[in-house]
Write a protein that holds these residues in place. Structure first.
Motif, PDB file in Angstrom:
ATOM      1  N   CYS A  95      14.404  88.236  24.515  1.00  0.00           N
ATOM      2  CA  CYS A  95      14.827  87.149  25.409  1.00  0.00           C
ATOM      3  C   CYS A  95      14.967  85.849  24.616  1.00  0.00           C
ATOM      4  N   ARG A  96      16.173  85.357  24.535  1.00  0.00           N
ATOM      5  CA  ARG A  96      16.452  84.163  23.727  1.00  0.00           C
ATOM      6  C   ARG A  96      15.685  82.945  24.218  1.00  0.00           C
ATOM      7  N   ASN A  97      15.668  82.728  25.526  1.00  0.00           N
ATOM      8  CA  ASN A  97      14.997  81.541  26.061  1.00  0.00           C
ATOM      9  C   ASN A  97      13.506  81.556  25.747  1.00  0.00           C
ATOM     10  N   TYR A  98      12.900  82.717  25.817  1.00  0.00           N
ATOM     11  CA  TYR A  98      11.478  82.875  25.502  1.00  0.00           C
ATOM     12  C   TYR A  98      11.219  82.533  24.035  1.00  0.00           C
ATOM     13  N   ARG A  99      12.023  83.138  23.165  1.00  0.00           N
ATOM     14  CA  ARG A  99      11.854  82.925  21.726  1.00  0.00           C
ATOM     15  C   ARG A  99      12.091  81.462  21.344  1.00  0.00           C
ATOM     16  N   GLU A 100      13.158  80.884  21.854  1.00  0.00           N
ATOM     17  CA  GLU A 100      13.492  79.506  21.481  1.00  0.00           C
ATOM     18  C   GLU A 100      12.439  78.519  21.964  1.00  0.00           C
ATOM     19  N   THR A 101      11.889  78.766  23.151  1.00  0.00           N
ATOM     20  CA  THR A 101      10.885  77.839  23.690  1.00  0.00           C
ATOM     21  C   THR A 101       9.587  77.912  22.903  1.00  0.00           C
ATOM     22  N   ILE A 102       9.123  79.121  22.622  1.00  0.00           N
ATOM     23  CA  ILE A 102       7.812  79.287  21.981  1.00  0.00           C
ATOM     24  C   ILE A 102       7.890  79.185  20.461  1.00  0.00           C
ATOM     25  N   ILE A 103       8.779  79.913  19.850  1.00  0.00           N
ATOM     26  CA  ILE A 103       8.810  79.995  18.393  1.00  0.00           C
ATOM     27  C   ILE A 103       9.562  78.822  17.765  1.00  0.00           C
ATOM     28  N   GLU A 104      10.695  78.472  18.328  1.00  0.00           N
ATOM     29  CA  GLU A 104      11.519  77.428  17.728  1.00  0.00           C
ATOM     30  C   GLU A 104      11.189  76.031  18.253  1.00  0.00           C
ATOM     31  N   GLY A 105      10.833  75.937  19.533  1.00  0.00           N
ATOM     32  CA  GLY A 105      10.625  74.619  20.118  1.00  0.00           C
ATOM     33  C   GLY A 105       9.229  74.050  19.972  1.00  0.00           C
ATOM     34  N   MET A 106       8.209  74.885  20.123  1.00  0.00           N
ATOM     35  CA  MET A 106       6.838  74.390  20.159  1.00  0.00           C
ATOM     36  C   MET A 106       6.405  73.651  18.897  1.00  0.00           C
ATOM     37  N   PRO A 107       6.804  74.073  17.698  1.00  0.00           N
ATOM     38  CA  PRO A 107       6.395  73.306  16.507  1.00  0.00           C
ATOM     39  C   PRO A 107       6.793  71.838  16.565  1.00  0.00           C
ATOM     40  N   MET A 108       7.876  71.518  17.278  1.00  0.00           N
ATOM     41  CA  MET A 108       8.301  70.131  17.389  1.00  0.00           C
ATOM     42  C   MET A 108       7.232  69.274  18.061  1.00  0.00           C
ATOM     43  N   PHE A 109       6.512  69.859  19.008  1.00  0.00           N
ATOM     44  CA  PHE A 109       5.451  69.096  19.670  1.00  0.00           C
ATOM     45  C   PHE A 109       4.395  68.663  18.659  1.00  0.00           C
ATOM     46  N   PHE A 110       3.966  69.583  17.830  1.00  0.00           N
ATOM     47  CA  PHE A 110       2.877  69.284  16.899  1.00  0.00           C
ATOM     48  C   PHE A 110       3.305  68.322  15.784  1.00  0.00           C
ATOM     49  N   THR A 111       4.585  68.280  15.480  1.00  0.00           N
ATOM     50  CA  THR A 111       5.039  67.347  14.449  1.00  0.00           C
ATOM     51  C   THR A 111       5.357  65.968  15.017  1.00  0.00           C
ATOM     52  N   LYS A 112       5.702  65.877  16.312  1.00  0.00           N
ATOM     53  CA  LYS A 112       6.135  64.600  16.881  1.00  0.00           C
ATOM     54  C   LYS A 112       5.150  63.980  17.867  1.00  0.00           C
ATOM     55  N   CYS A 173      18.869  91.768  34.892  1.00  0.00           N
ATOM     56  CA  CYS A 173      19.926  90.885  34.381  1.00  0.00           C
ATOM     57  C   CYS A 173      20.590  91.596  33.209  1.00  0.00           C
ATOM     58  N   THR A 174      21.826  92.077  33.406  1.00  0.00           N
ATOM     59  CA  THR A 174      22.495  92.930  32.414  1.00  0.00           C
ATOM     60  C   THR A 174      22.484  92.319  31.018  1.00  0.00           C
ATOM     61  N   ASP A 175      22.817  91.044  30.912  1.00  0.00           N
ATOM     62  CA  ASP A 175      22.805  90.358  29.617  1.00  0.00           C
ATOM     63  C   ASP A 175      21.560  89.468  29.532  1.00  0.00           C
ATOM     64  N   TYR A 176      20.402  90.075  29.789  1.00  0.00           N
ATOM     65  CA  TYR A 176      19.175  89.287  29.874  1.00  0.00           C
ATOM     66  C   TYR A 176      18.839  88.584  28.567  1.00  0.00           C
ATOM     67  N   GLN A 177      19.229  89.185  27.447  1.00  0.00           N
ATOM     68  CA  GLN A 177      18.896  88.575  26.149  1.00  0.00           C
ATOM     69  C   GLN A 177      19.378  87.130  26.061  1.00  0.00           C
ATOM     70  N   GLU A 178      20.535  86.849  26.625  1.00  0.00           N
ATOM     71  CA  GLU A 178      21.109  85.507  26.570  1.00  0.00           C
ATOM     72  C   GLU A 178      20.943  84.732  27.875  1.00  0.00           C
ATOM     73  N   LEU A 179      20.906  85.435  29.004  1.00  0.00           N
ATOM     74  CA  LEU A 179      21.014  84.755  30.293  1.00  0.00           C
ATOM     75  C   LEU A 179      19.716  84.676  31.096  1.00  0.00           C
ATOM     76  N   TYR A 180      18.720  85.475  30.742  1.00  0.00           N
ATOM     77  CA  TYR A 180      17.495  85.489  31.552  1.00  0.00           C
ATOM     78  C   TYR A 180      16.670  84.238  31.268  1.00  0.00           C
ATOM     79  N   LEU A 181      16.381  83.468  32.325  1.00  0.00           N
ATOM     80  CA  LEU A 181      15.681  82.190  32.171  1.00  0.00           C
ATOM     81  C   LEU A 181      14.356  82.148  32.919  1.00  0.00           C
ATOM     82  N   ASP A 182      14.005  83.221  33.615  1.00  0.00           N
ATOM     83  CA  ASP A 182      12.778  83.237  34.409  1.00  0.00           C
ATOM     84  C   ASP A 182      11.604  83.761  33.576  1.00  0.00           C
ATOM     85  N   ASN A 183      10.442  83.803  34.216  1.00  0.00           N
ATOM     86  CA  ASN A 183       9.250  84.324  33.566  1.00  0.00           C
ATOM     87  C   ASN A 183       9.324  85.841  33.464  1.00  0.00           C
ATOM     88  N   ILE A 184       8.945  86.392  32.328  1.00  0.00           N
ATOM     89  CA  ILE A 184       9.040  87.834  32.106  1.00  0.00           C
ATOM     90  C   ILE A 184       7.980  88.599  32.887  1.00  0.00           C
TER      91      ILE A 184
END
Length: 268
Positions: A95-112, A173-184
């Motif tokens: 799930c892209r939204n999950y990965r981007e929020t936790i892995i890619e986005g969260m480090p920004m909090f700790f640096t800023k 959600c057929t294309d859940y990897q890109e489109l799923y935005l809810d909680n897993i």
């Protein structure tokens, strides 16, 4: 502890000096508002958790602020520890939204994150929604709660086979990897509750056509209240059995919403 404005002003003056490095005798209205919110955030929000460290004693505003500021710093460090535990074995289920929020986005909090001058700002939009979040929190309080909920749901989800979870997400959600935005956890919990209701094994999260029909009948044949009670029992049973000693009693709070959705057309 509540302080009068005249007690807050010396703290404000000291913080303003730090902000300007004593190069200016004044700050803008917007900056002054930000700094006052920073003081109140530490004293009011973090101070509520930190009151035991003060032994219940009545202390002056400056002492309380400095104590609560240090407590805020400590909470940031504890949040980093939680985050490191999450990322050491994180599963995003594609799930892209999950990965981007936790892995890619969260480090920004700790640096800023600015503990001294703007601790009330949690910086991130937290696009992936976590279950069980208390409303109204800000800053590190919100981030800590969020990370603890993510760690909890990761523990829960790992009980199920990865393919079972990804197949279920694709079903929803057929294309859940890109489109799923809810909680897993939501579809997993609802499907697992249906498995319990129809005496199916829950680990694979599978229901055939007849099982789907039986689950629908189970939750539709009774009153809204009775159906919600049944859903609450199933969710709590799942959480207790899967989480063991880590059990927090989180998922039964979703019973009302899940029951409403199931009784108004949501497919298991």
């Amino acid at each position: 502890m509540v302080y009068k404005i005249e007690e807050l002003l010396p703290v404000m003056a000291k913080l303003s000096d730090k902000y300007t490095s004593k190069d200016s005798a004044s700050v803008s209205y917007e900056t002054a508002q930000q700094l006052m919110e920073a003081i109140l955030y530490c004293i009011q929000e973090c101070g509520d958790e930190n009151k035991d460290l003060l032994g219940g004693a009545s202390v002056d505003c400056m002492t309380a602020y400095e104590q609560d500021y240090r407590f805020t710093m400590d909470k940031v460090m504890r949040a980093k520890e939680v985050y490191h535990r999450i990322t050491s074995d994180f599963e995003d289920y594609g799930c892209r939204n999950y990965r981007e929020t936790i892995i890619e986005g969260m480090p920004m909090f700790f640096t800023k994150y600015d503990v001294r001058f703007e601790p009330q700002n949690h910086i991130l939009s937290l696009d992936y929604p976590a279950l069980g979040m208390a409303p109204g929190k800000r800053g590190i309080d919100l981030i800590m709660d969020y990370l603890e909920e993510i760690e909890y749901e990761q523990h829960f989800l790992k009980y199920f086979k990865r393919k079972a979870v990804t197949d279920l997400l694709e079903y929803r959600c057929t294309d859940y990897q890109e489109l799923y935005l809810d909680n897993i956890c939501e579809p997993v919990l609802i499907r697992a509750a249906a498995c319990l209701a129809t005496d199916q094994e829950i680990g694979n999260l599978r229901l055939d056509v007849s099982d789907h029909k039986a689950a629908e009948e189970y939750f539709m044949e009774d009153t809204d209240k009775r159906a919600e009670i049944h859903m609450s029992v199933f969710l709590d049973t799942l959480e207790k059995n899967i989480m063991g000693r880590a059990y927090r009693g989180r998922f039964k709070n979703c019973a009302h919403e899940f029951t409403y959705r199931v009784r108004h057309g949501l497919q298991f």
